[in-house]
Scaffold this active site. Structure first.
Site, PDB file in Angstrom:
ATOM      1  N   GLU A  17       0.837  -1.210   0.000  1.00  0.00           N
ATOM      2  CA  GLU A  17       0.000   0.000   0.000  1.00  0.00           C
ATOM      3  C   GLU A  17       0.869   1.257   0.000  1.00  0.00           C
ATOM      4  O   GLU A  17       1.840   1.341   0.739  1.00  0.00           O
ATOM      5  CB  GLU A  17      -0.899  -0.014   1.247  1.00  0.00           C
ATOM      6  CG  GLU A  17      -1.810   1.200   1.310  1.00  0.00           C
ATOM      7  CD  GLU A  17      -2.840   1.085   2.424  1.00  0.00           C
ATOM      8  OE1 GLU A  17      -3.607   0.106   2.430  1.00  0.00           O
ATOM      9  OE2 GLU A  17      -2.866   1.973   3.290  1.00  0.00           O
ATOM     10  N   THR A  48      -4.118   4.715  -1.429  1.00  0.00           N
ATOM     11  CA  THR A  48      -5.161   5.222  -0.534  1.00  0.00           C
ATOM     12  C   THR A  48      -5.843   6.460  -1.127  1.00  0.00           C
ATOM     13  O   THR A  48      -5.355   7.076  -2.086  1.00  0.00           O
ATOM     14  CB  THR A  48      -4.611   5.552   0.869  1.00  0.00           C
ATOM     15  OG1 THR A  48      -3.717   6.644   0.758  1.00  0.00           O
ATOM     16  CG2 THR A  48      -3.926   4.366   1.494  1.00  0.00           C
ATOM     17  N   TYR A  49      -6.965   6.805  -0.511  1.00  0.00           N
ATOM     18  CA  TYR A  49      -7.804   7.915  -0.978  1.00  0.00           C
ATOM     19  C   TYR A  49      -8.049   8.840   0.197  1.00  0.00           C
ATOM     20  O   TYR A  49      -8.404   8.380   1.285  1.00  0.00           O
ATOM     21  CB  TYR A  49      -9.129   7.316  -1.466  1.00  0.00           C
ATOM     22  CG  TYR A  49     -10.056   8.254  -2.185  1.00  0.00           C
ATOM     23  CD1 TYR A  49      -9.894   8.497  -3.544  1.00  0.00           C
ATOM     24  CD2 TYR A  49     -11.109   8.872  -1.518  1.00  0.00           C
ATOM     25  CE1 TYR A  49     -10.768   9.336  -4.220  1.00  0.00           C
ATOM     26  CE2 TYR A  49     -11.985   9.712  -2.194  1.00  0.00           C
ATOM     27  CZ  TYR A  49     -11.802   9.937  -3.541  1.00  0.00           C
ATOM     28  OH  TYR A  49     -12.663  10.769  -4.218  1.00  0.00           O
ATOM     29  N   HIS A 148     -14.087  -2.885  14.383  1.00  0.00           N
ATOM     30  CA  HIS A 148     -14.085  -1.481  13.957  1.00  0.00           C
ATOM     31  C   HIS A 148     -14.501  -0.593  15.139  1.00  0.00           C
ATOM     32  O   HIS A 148     -15.397  -0.955  15.904  1.00  0.00           O
ATOM     33  CB  HIS A 148     -15.052  -1.290  12.780  1.00  0.00           C
ATOM     34  CG  HIS A 148     -15.022   0.096  12.235  1.00  0.00           C
ATOM     35  ND1 HIS A 148     -15.912   1.071  12.628  1.00  0.00           N
ATOM     36  CD2 HIS A 148     -14.165   0.697  11.370  1.00  0.00           C
ATOM     37  CE1 HIS A 148     -15.629   2.205  12.001  1.00  0.00           C
ATOM     38  NE2 HIS A 148     -14.571   2.008  11.228  1.00  0.00           N
ATOM     39  N   LYS A 164     -21.404  -6.668   3.600  1.00  0.00           N
ATOM     40  CA  LYS A 164     -20.493  -6.027   2.632  1.00  0.00           C
ATOM     41  C   LYS A 164     -20.038  -7.060   1.589  1.00  0.00           C
ATOM     42  O   LYS A 164     -20.029  -6.770   0.388  1.00  0.00           O
ATOM     43  CB  LYS A 164     -19.309  -5.420   3.390  1.00  0.00           C
ATOM     44  CG  LYS A 164     -18.317  -4.698   2.516  1.00  0.00           C
ATOM     45  CD  LYS A 164     -17.554  -3.617   3.274  1.00  0.00           C
ATOM     46  CE  LYS A 164     -16.660  -4.104   4.379  1.00  0.00           C
ATOM     47  NZ  LYS A 164     -15.944  -2.992   5.021  1.00  0.00           N
ATOM     48  N   GLN A 175      -7.413  -4.298   8.599  1.00  0.00           N
ATOM     49  CA  GLN A 175      -6.740  -3.230   9.326  1.00  0.00           C
ATOM     50  C   GLN A 175      -5.415  -3.795   9.843  1.00  0.00           C
ATOM     51  O   GLN A 175      -5.304  -5.003  10.065  1.00  0.00           O
ATOM     52  CB  GLN A 175      -7.655  -2.816  10.496  1.00  0.00           C
ATOM     53  CG  GLN A 175      -7.119  -1.731  11.395  1.00  0.00           C
ATOM     54  CD  GLN A 175      -6.948  -0.438  10.624  1.00  0.00           C
ATOM     55  OE1 GLN A 175      -5.932  -0.276   9.939  1.00  0.00           O
ATOM     56  NE2 GLN A 175      -7.898   0.453  10.715  1.00  0.00           N
TER      57      GLN A 175
END
Ligand code: FAD
Length: 286
Positions: A17, A48-49, A148, A164, A175
């Protein structure tokens, strides 16, 4: 190529990433990092955004395009939805498509304290379903071995994760975590809930104490005693801490591979030195 095709083979999928530059740096700094990391030929990069709107985040598409079209390596663009309207998302999807990007990590993103969230896509599953309806992209989703931060409990979080996956997600990326046992427990419960898609484990080699403090406050990863002792011992010796952080990450990865992990997703922090050292230590194990 759609990334779903990579999973389920004999090999462990290895991905890296990277993130776009902040406003003080040019995009070339990221291209330079990507070009160096590309030497190890990961199976794919993810990009990433940011939390802002579409045009502010064009660099995600630009970097993904550089990876795919200049380096010849598959790219997965992250895309968040909580602060985006449907037309923002449409803009990004057509930009990605025009640049030949076929893979998206569909994310909710974090609610900004100073901005009302948009209501078009309240959850990542809504974004995944929307992208899936277009038919152009392979879709990944995020998951949280240590739950989360917004979820009431793990059961609720895993049931939401199942929604999802059922919305069209073909693989998951976790994560970051430092405690493999927490991951194994999560994987077993996800399996019981009927989540059968491949999961890549997110691993971050720690290079500074500040980085750890930031990450833990953001994502709540638990720190095993062995890890805490390592930080305490080397926190004032940057070079030794980098070596120890890489060794810890490699140790985690070996254990994960021995326990049948589908993929390793390296949070590289745009650091080619660290990415290369980790890869060198594990490449024959993949
Ligand atoms: P969701 O899947 O929507 O889950 C968020 C919360 O809502 C969870 O508590 C979940 O249990 C609950 N929930 C989900 N679906 C439902 C439902 N249908 N009904 C009720 N509750 C529900 N952030 C960025 O801004 N940019 C990035 O590039 C980025 N990359 C990331 C990459 C990875 C691998 C990971 C793990 C995280 C990344 N994040 C990124 C952070 C992410 O945006 C945040 O963790 C965010 O708070 C949640 O995103 P999500 O996609 O997991 O959300």
């Amino acid at each position: 190529m759609k990334l779903a095709e990579l999973y389920g083979k004999e090999r462990v999928v290895f991905s890296v990433e990277v993130f776009p530059p902040n406003k003080n740096f040019s995009i070339d700094t990221v291209y330079n990092a990507v070009n160096e990391i590309a030497e190890i030929r990961p199976d794919y990069f993810s990009v990433t955004y940011g939390a802002g709107g579409n045009t502010a985040n064009r660099s995600t598409c630009e970097i993904a395009s550089h990876i795919k079209n200049k380096c010849g390596i598959e790219a997965m663009a992250h895309l968040t939805c909580i602060n985006s309207t449907k037309s923002d998302v449409d803009f990004v999807l057509s930009d990605l498509k025009a640049n030949g990007i076929e893979n998206i990590l569909a994310l909710r993103g974090d609610v900004k304290p100073d901005e009302e969230p948009k209501n078009d896509f309240p959850h990542a599953s809504d974004l995944a379903a929307y992208i899936s309806s277009k038919g152009d992209f392979d879709i990944a989703g995020a998951c949280y071995p240590e739950v989360h931060i917004d979820a009431k409990n793990q059961k609720e979080d895993i049931l939401n994760l199942k929604k999802k996956v059922d919305s069209g997600v073909s693989h998951l990326v976790t994560q970051l975590f430092f405690n493999n046992d927490a991951f194994y427990d999560f994987r077993e419960k996800a399996g019981i809930a009927g989540i059968e898609v491949p999961i890549s484990a997110g691993i971050m080699p720690i290079t500074s104490k500040k980085q750890i403090e930031r990450m833990v406050s953001m994502c709540g990863a638990s720190l095993p005693p062995k890890f805490v002792k390592m930080i305490q011992r080397y926190e004032n010796n940057r070079e030794a801490l980098i070596d120890a952080g890489i060794a810890y990450a490699v140790d985690q990865i070996i254990d994960l591979i021995s326990n049948g992990i589908d993929g390793i997703h390296l949070y590289s922090m745009n650091n080619p030195y660290v990415a290369k050292r980790v890869y060198e230590a594990i490449r024959k194990l993949l």
